[in-house]
Design a protein around this motif. Structure first.
Motif, PDB file in Angstrom:
ATOM      1  N   ARG A  14       0.834  -1.218   0.000  1.00 19.20           N
ATOM      2  CA  ARG A  14       0.000   0.000   0.000  1.00 19.20           C
ATOM      3  C   ARG A  14       0.861   1.257   0.000  1.00 19.20           C
ATOM      4  O   ARG A  14       0.591   2.214  -0.727  1.00 19.20           O
ATOM      5  CB  ARG A  14      -0.942  -0.008   1.191  1.00 19.20           C
ATOM      6  N   LYS A  15       1.909   1.249   0.801  1.00 19.30           N
ATOM      7  CA  LYS A  15       2.797   2.411   0.874  1.00 19.30           C
ATOM      8  C   LYS A  15       3.456   2.686  -0.480  1.00 19.30           C
ATOM      9  O   LYS A  15       3.496   3.836  -0.936  1.00 19.30           O
ATOM     10  CB  LYS A  15       3.866   2.167   1.936  1.00 19.30           C
ATOM     11  N   GLN A  16       3.950   1.649  -1.130  1.00 14.88           N
ATOM     12  CA  GLN A  16       4.643   1.834  -2.400  1.00 14.88           C
ATOM     13  C   GLN A  16       3.683   2.195  -3.535  1.00 14.88           C
ATOM     14  O   GLN A  16       4.028   2.991  -4.416  1.00 14.88           O
ATOM     15  CB  GLN A  16       5.461   0.588  -2.746  1.00 14.88           C
ATOM     16  N   ILE A  17       2.490   1.619  -3.525  1.00 12.68           N
ATOM     17  CA  ILE A  17       1.507   2.000  -4.545  1.00 12.68           C
ATOM     18  C   ILE A  17       1.096   3.456  -4.364  1.00 12.68           C
ATOM     19  O   ILE A  17       1.002   4.209  -5.339  1.00 12.68           O
ATOM     20  CB  ILE A  17       0.286   1.058  -4.533  1.00 12.68           C
ATOM     21  N   ASP A  18       0.865   3.876  -3.128  1.00 13.30           N
ATOM     22  CA  ASP A  18       0.528   5.285  -2.876  1.00 13.30           C
ATOM     23  C   ASP A  18       1.637   6.211  -3.369  1.00 13.30           C
ATOM     24  O   ASP A  18       1.365   7.253  -3.974  1.00 13.30           O
ATOM     25  CB  ASP A  18       0.256   5.521  -1.397  1.00 13.30           C
ATOM     26  N   ALA A  19       2.889   5.824  -3.135  1.00 14.78           N
ATOM     27  CA  ALA A  19       4.016   6.637  -3.598  1.00 14.78           C
ATOM     28  C   ALA A  19       4.049   6.687  -5.125  1.00 14.78           C
ATOM     29  O   ALA A  19       4.308   7.745  -5.713  1.00 14.78           O
ATOM     30  CB  ALA A  19       5.324   6.079  -3.048  1.00 14.78           C
ATOM     31  N   LYS A  22       1.293   9.030  -6.419  1.00 15.28           N
ATOM     32  CA  LYS A  22       1.667  10.427  -6.227  1.00 15.28           C
ATOM     33  C   LYS A  22       2.699  10.853  -7.274  1.00 15.28           C
ATOM     34  O   LYS A  22       2.579  11.908  -7.882  1.00 15.28           O
ATOM     35  CB  LYS A  22       2.223  10.629  -4.824  1.00 15.28           C
ATOM     36  N   GLN A  23       3.695  10.010  -7.489  1.00 12.78           N
ATOM     37  CA  GLN A  23       4.749  10.330  -8.451  1.00 12.78           C
ATOM     38  C   GLN A  23       4.201  10.417  -9.867  1.00 12.78           C
ATOM     39  O   GLN A  23       4.603  11.278 -10.650  1.00 12.78           O
ATOM     40  CB  GLN A  23       5.847   9.284  -8.377  1.00 12.78           C
ATOM     41  N   LEU A  24       3.274   9.536 -10.198  1.00  8.10           N
ATOM     42  CA  LEU A  24       2.696   9.517 -11.541  1.00  8.10           C
ATOM     43  C   LEU A  24       1.558  10.520 -11.718  1.00  8.10           C
ATOM     44  O   LEU A  24       1.050  10.701 -12.821  1.00  8.10           O
ATOM     45  CB  LEU A  24       2.181   8.111 -11.867  1.00  8.10           C
ATOM     46  N   ARG A  25       1.126  11.127 -10.626  1.00  8.68           N
ATOM     47  CA  ARG A  25       0.027  12.098 -10.631  1.00  8.68           C
ATOM     48  C   ARG A  25      -1.240  11.512 -11.242  1.00  8.68           C
ATOM     49  O   ARG A  25      -1.853  12.084 -12.152  1.00  8.68           O
ATOM     50  CB  ARG A  25       0.428  13.366 -11.356  1.00  8.68           C
TER      51      ARG A  25
END
Length: 53
Positions: A14-19, A22-25
């Motif tokens: 979940r943490k990495q998907i959220d990141a 965010k990075q991909l907007r």
């Protein structure tokens, strides 16, 4: 990714998907690939986290 941010636990996924989102907007991903097996996390936990919508 640091040494403490490794693995395929549900929380880490979940943490990495959220990141990534965010990075991909964007607010969704079509495909998320795990590059290696995590012997410290039950496969069922990993697969459940990857299929949560």
């Amino acid at each position: 990714m640091s040494a403490t941010e490794r693995g395929l636990s549900a929380a880490q996924i979940r943490k990495q998907i959220d990141a990534s989102l965010k990075q991909l907007r964007t607010d969704y991903v079509d495909f998320y690939q795990c590059h290696r097996y995590d012997p410290n996390t039950p496969l069922e936990e990993t697969m459940t986290a990857l299929t949560e919508g």
